[in-house]
Write a protein that holds these residues in place. Structure first.
Motif: not given
Length: 97
Positions: A7-18
């Protein structure tokens, strides 16, 4: 080898791409596509990344992608992407569990 995302990796990917998309949406899409392609290649060669210096364990490894570190752990039949971490930020190993 099966790849799972924490879940942390998915959250980080979303933050960076946003964050990237605020300036240029097409660049964010390209960043995501390349990130997922790099991780998919780990299915056949999971040890291609180097050992994480802060952890010094064979099972914790990382790939460098631009300014980011893709940190993952190798288990018997599974590879877990733990987080995507900016290279200039301090990595605290306790946050990976």
């Amino acid at each position: 080898m099966k790849i799972v995302w924490s879940p942390l990796a998915i959250e980080k990917v979303e933050e960076i791409s946003d964050y990237i998309a605020k300036d240029k949406p097409s660049a964010a899409e390209e960043w995501l596509n390349t990130l997922f392609a790099k991780v998919e290649r780990l299915e056949t060669s999971p040890k291609r990344g180097r050992m994480v210096p802060e952890i010094n364990s064979e099972s914790f490894r990382e790939l460098i992608y631009g300014n980011y570190r893709i940190i993952y752990r190798i288990a018997k039949d599974q590879l877990a992407v733990l987080t995507i971490h900016h290279g200039k930020q301090l990595l605290i190993p306790d946050t990976l569990d």
